[in-house]
Scaffold this motif. Structure first.
Motif, short mmCIF file in Angstrom:
data_model
loop_
_atom_site.label_atom_id
_atom_site.label_comp_id
_atom_site.label_asym_id
_atom_site.label_seq_id
_atom_site.Cartn_x
_atom_site.Cartn_y
_atom_site.Cartn_z
N GLU A 72 -39.51 -20.07 57.52
CA GLU A 72 -40.56 -19.17 57.99
C GLU A 72 -40.02 -18.19 59.02
N GLN A 73 -39.22 -18.73 59.95
CA GLN A 73 -38.67 -17.86 60.99
C GLN A 73 -37.77 -16.79 60.39
N MET A 74 -36.98 -17.18 59.41
CA MET A 74 -36.08 -16.23 58.76
C MET A 74 -36.89 -15.13 58.08
N LEU A 75 -37.96 -15.51 57.39
CA LEU A 75 -38.78 -14.50 56.72
C LEU A 75 -39.43 -13.57 57.75
N ASP A 76 -39.94 -14.15 58.83
CA ASP A 76 -40.51 -13.33 59.90
C ASP A 76 -39.48 -12.34 60.42
N GLN A 79 -43.87 -19.72 47.95
CA GLN A 79 -42.71 -19.87 47.08
C GLN A 79 -41.42 -19.59 47.83
N ALA A 80 -41.48 -18.57 48.69
CA ALA A 80 -40.27 -18.22 49.44
C ALA A 80 -39.86 -19.36 50.36
N ILE A 81 -40.83 -19.94 51.02
CA ILE A 81 -40.51 -21.02 51.97
C ILE A 81 -39.94 -22.22 51.23
N GLN A 124 -23.95 -6.49 56.50
CA GLN A 124 -24.37 -6.23 57.88
C GLN A 124 -25.16 -7.40 58.43
N MET A 125 -26.05 -7.92 57.58
CA MET A 125 -26.90 -9.01 58.05
C MET A 125 -26.09 -10.26 58.35
N SER A 126 -24.98 -10.41 57.64
CA SER A 126 -24.22 -11.65 57.83
C SER A 126 -23.63 -11.73 59.23
N THR A 127 -23.67 -10.61 59.98
CA THR A 127 -23.23 -10.72 61.37
C THR A 127 -24.36 -11.21 62.27
N THR A 128 -25.60 -11.06 61.84
CA THR A 128 -26.70 -11.54 62.68
C THR A 128 -27.28 -12.86 62.22
N TYR A 129 -27.10 -13.17 60.94
CA TYR A 129 -27.68 -14.41 60.44
C TYR A 129 -26.58 -15.40 60.10
N SER A 130 -26.94 -16.66 60.11
CA SER A 130 -25.97 -17.70 59.79
C SER A 130 -25.73 -17.71 58.28
N ALA A 131 -24.65 -18.37 57.90
CA ALA A 131 -24.31 -18.46 56.47
C ALA A 131 -25.44 -19.14 55.69
N ASP A 132 -26.06 -20.14 56.30
CA ASP A 132 -27.15 -20.83 55.61
C ASP A 132 -28.36 -19.91 55.44
N GLU A 133 -28.60 -19.10 56.47
CA GLU A 133 -29.72 -18.17 56.36
C GLU A 133 -29.45 -17.12 55.30
N ILE A 134 -28.21 -16.64 55.26
CA ILE A 134 -27.87 -15.65 54.24
C ILE A 134 -27.98 -16.27 52.84
N ALA A 135 -27.57 -17.52 52.72
CA ALA A 135 -27.68 -18.19 51.42
C ALA A 135 -29.15 -18.32 51.02
N PHE A 136 -30.00 -18.60 51.98
CA PHE A 136 -31.44 -18.65 51.73
C PHE A 136 -31.95 -17.28 51.27
N ALA A 184 -23.71 -24.89 51.44
CA ALA A 184 -24.80 -24.42 52.28
C ALA A 184 -25.76 -25.56 52.60
N GLN A 185 -26.47 -25.40 53.70
CA GLN A 185 -27.43 -26.40 54.12
C GLN A 185 -28.85 -25.91 53.83
N ASP A 186 -29.74 -26.85 53.62
CA ASP A 186 -31.15 -26.51 53.49
C ASP A 186 -31.65 -25.89 54.78
N LEU A 187 -32.67 -25.03 54.66
CA LEU A 187 -33.40 -24.62 55.85
C LEU A 187 -34.68 -25.45 55.90
N THR A 188 -35.07 -25.86 57.09
CA THR A 188 -36.36 -26.54 57.20
C THR A 188 -37.45 -25.52 56.95
N GLN A 189 -38.66 -26.02 56.74
CA GLN A 189 -39.77 -25.11 56.50
C GLN A 189 -39.90 -24.11 57.64
#
Ligand SMILES: [Zn+2]
Ligand SMILES: [Zn+2]
Lengths: 352, 297
Positions: B165-169, B138-140, B100-112, B156-161
């Motif tokens: 943070e935004q993804m965790l929020d 640690q999560a960041i 379900q989340m993969s429809t709202t988040y990008s592939a990189d975010e899901i990989a994170f 997959a691509q890295d997420l910036t810090q």
């Protein structure tokens, strides 16, 4: 770190060299779950539609129902193209009508909701009308593929209560409440202005709300961005019309989603619920409500019970003096409106 | 007409709309809601909040679940492991939360997200310390793809810090994660309900040799563990003092377990005294620093 690719795949043997997100199979098998559950409901439900050898129709209906709910949750319209791609597949397009109408029945009987077609973008300006006419003569039929729907409630109006059904949750309900408050009031302003609100006038309202640059909606802190979103989601639409000369007419109208989700009923309900009056030109009041629900301090008056007004209709006030019914065309929304009886309203939300 | 159940009426539909529009509900939140709905159904007979009993509520849900089940949705319930509130959530049974989340988040975010989940359930969940949570820092840091990560992350691509943070929020805002006072992220009850099958399949049903240095990993350490009393997943609670024993209990389930054992306060599996039970969850992070043997500090 151990990696996903080591995971055993019981259901779907496939190449293991795909990346993480790919393993999120879009179509997990449903049988396990169904088998566990009491079969009675299943029969009473699915089998009615699945005549022998037509299992897939049943599956498609289910997929469409689930797609509709998922879209609604993200406040995305259900697009015809998505239905083709995600529900019907390559061979199923001829089933569209059947699948759609059965899904409608299920949505209604289970959730009390139905898919309501979003009105096509109106051809408002001369240019748009010309373009449409041109497309028509060239035989382009973009309508069916561009059709989209949103879920609306089919329950009796007694159930249409923001305390029962919150506005669609994205990203969070609190944020959503702010967003909803803003578009509801904007739509009300436009509707009460006879359907068109000149840009300059909108600008003035925004200034008075102290929202000309920034908004309290997180993710759309810049007013410009918020309006982009409002336009993208078809709550309101900006129209630019050049009237022949140099002058360009810029005004706002209610967008297709705004019409379906809020519409005239919503505007009437909003005005009535908050002020206990029938439609009246209470723009000032709308602003006050918006300020309160957004927690924006109102410098000119000391009436601030920050927040909450949006979801808590005020107790019925005494009916206002002017019995004039608004026939929908024209709103004298100037600053002098309704300032005189403000004092009566100070506590309107306190005792509910 | 699929009127599957003649008991099914607009009060159930309205309740479904209500729970669909919220992420989770507690019984306390549901009472005024149901009262309002039943009053709307029958304005002549107003129903008050206090008229709604737990039984009424459970029955309401049961009727809804019967109708929902062919569509692979279900209202599930679980006690919150920390607050002990009973949480109800509409759960998607056939597609897991990640789908379900993969429809709202990008592939990189899901990989994170996957890297964070792997950390929570693997590296932060060893025989010695079942923390099952991860600090914000640690999560960041997991925004960066570990270079020894092999091929699965290759595309997959890295997420910036900031992105991390935004993804965790966002995961907290959407009700998938919770963040503790000490800044640890763990799965919310709703996420545990939605991801239950996926977690078991992903972390339990595979050959997995522990990558910590316990030394004694002759037997594999089962990653997802269940409460001896209520059978739900334990990510916060207590564990048997015997490190190789699989017994886990939620804090709020301990007394039920003892009562069921006629008052004997022993591990239900290896019968060692439960008094030296070790923490599961964030507390295990502090505990692990102090002691390996489980003497409580
Ligand atoms: Zn338990
Ligand atoms: Zn034990």
């Amino acid at each position: 770190m151990p990696l996903l690719q080591n995971r055993k795949r019981r259901q779907q043997p496939e190449e293991d060299d795909t990346q993480a997100s790919v393993e999120l199979t879009p179509e997990p098998p449903t049988q396990r779950r169904r088998a566990q559950h009491d079969a009675g409901a299943d029969e009473a439900y699915g089998d009615e539609y699945s005549t022998a050898g037509d299992v897939s129709l049943d599956q498609m209906v289910k997929k469409l129902v689930r797609l509709a709910l998922a879209c609604e949750h993200q406040r995305r319209p259900i697009r015809r193209a998505d239905i083709s791609e995600k529900v019907l597949g390559s061979s199923g397009s001829r089933h569209f009508k059947d699948v759609f109408s059965i899904a409608q029945v299920q949505l209604q009987s289970v959730f009390g909701m139905k898919m309501t077609e979003l009105p096509a973008r109106e051809k408002i300006t001369l240019q748009q009308k010309r373009a449409a006419a041109k497309a028509a003569t060239q035989g382009q039929n973009s309508k069916s593929i561009n059709t989209s729907w949103v879920l609306t409630s089919t329950l009796p109006s007694e159930f249409h209560d923001p305390e029962i059904r919150l506005p669609p949750a994205a990203p969070t309900s609190e944020e959503d409440g702010k967003y909803t408050a803003i578009y509801s009031v904007l739509i009300a302003l436009i509707s009460l202005s006879g359907g068109q609100l000149p840009d300059a006038k909108l600008e003035r309202y925004l200034q008075r709300l102290n929202m000309q640059d920034n908004t309290p909606v997180s993710g759309s802190e810049k007013t410009e961005k918020l309006f982009k979103r409002l336009e993208r989601e078809q709550y309101i639409v900006k129209i630019k019309e050049s009237g022949g000369g140099q002058e360009q007419d810029i005004y706002w109208v209610v967008g297709s989603r705004g019409k379906v989700e809020v519409g005239n009923d919503g505007v009437r309900g909003l005005v009535k619920a908050v002020y206990g009056v029938e439609e009246d030109d209470e723009v000032e009041e709308l602003e006050k409500k918006l300020r309160r629900s957004l927690g924006i301090p109102d410098a000119s008056r000391e009436v601030n019970d920050a927040g909450g007004a949006a979801s808590q209709p005020a107790t019925k006030q005494k009916r206002r003096g002017r019995p004039r019914r608004n026939d929908g065309d024209g709103l004298e929304a100037e600053d002098e409106a309704a300032d005189d009886d403000d004092d009566n309203d100070e506590n309107e939300n306190e005792d509910d | 007409m699929p009127e599957a159940n003649e008991d099914y009426n607009d009060t159930h539909r309205a309740f479904l709309q209500a729970i669909l529009s919220r992420q989770v509900l507690t019984f306390e939140q549901a009472r005024p809601l149901l009262a309002k709905i039943q009053t709307a159904q029958n304005p002549d007979r107003p129903v008050l909040e206090n008229d709604i009993s737990r039984e009424d509520f459970e029955q309401h849900i049961e009727i809804i679940n019967n109708v929902l089940s062919p569509l692979d949705y279900e209202i599930r319930t679980q006690l919150h492991q920390k607050t002990k509130d009973r949480i109800y959530a509409l759960v998607n049974v056939s597609s897991d939360a990640l789908t379900q989340m993969s429809t709202t988040y990008s592939a990189d975010e899901i990989a994170f997200l996957k890297r964070v989940l792997d950390a929570i359930f693997l590296s932060k969940n060893t025989r010695r310390a079942e923390i099952l949570a991860i600090s914000g820092m640690q999560a960041i840091r997991l925004g960066k793809i570990p270079r020894d990560g092999g091929e699965s992350q290759a595309r997959a691509q890295d997420l910036t810090q900031m992105q991390a943070e935004q993804m965790l929020d966002s995961l907290v805002a959407q009700g998938w994660f919770e963040q503790s006072q000490h800044g640890f992220f763990s799965l919310s009850p709703r996420a545990l309900m939605e991801l239950r099958g996926w977690l078991i399949e992903t972390y339990n049903d595979r050959d997995y040799t522990e990558d910590d240095d316990d030394g004694d990993s002759a037997e594999p350490h089962q990653k997802i563990k269940f409460c001896q009393a209520c059978k739900d997943i334990v990510t916060e609670g207590q564990r048997c003092p015997t490190l190789t024993c699989e017994a886990r209990l939620h804090n709020h389930c301990v007394r039920y377990m003892f009562r069921a054992q006629g008052g004997r306060e022993l591990c239900p599996l290896c019968t060692v005294s439960w008094h030296d039970a070790l923490p599961v969850g964030e507390g295990a992070a502090r505990n692990a620093r102090r002691s390996v043997n489980g003497t409580r500090g």
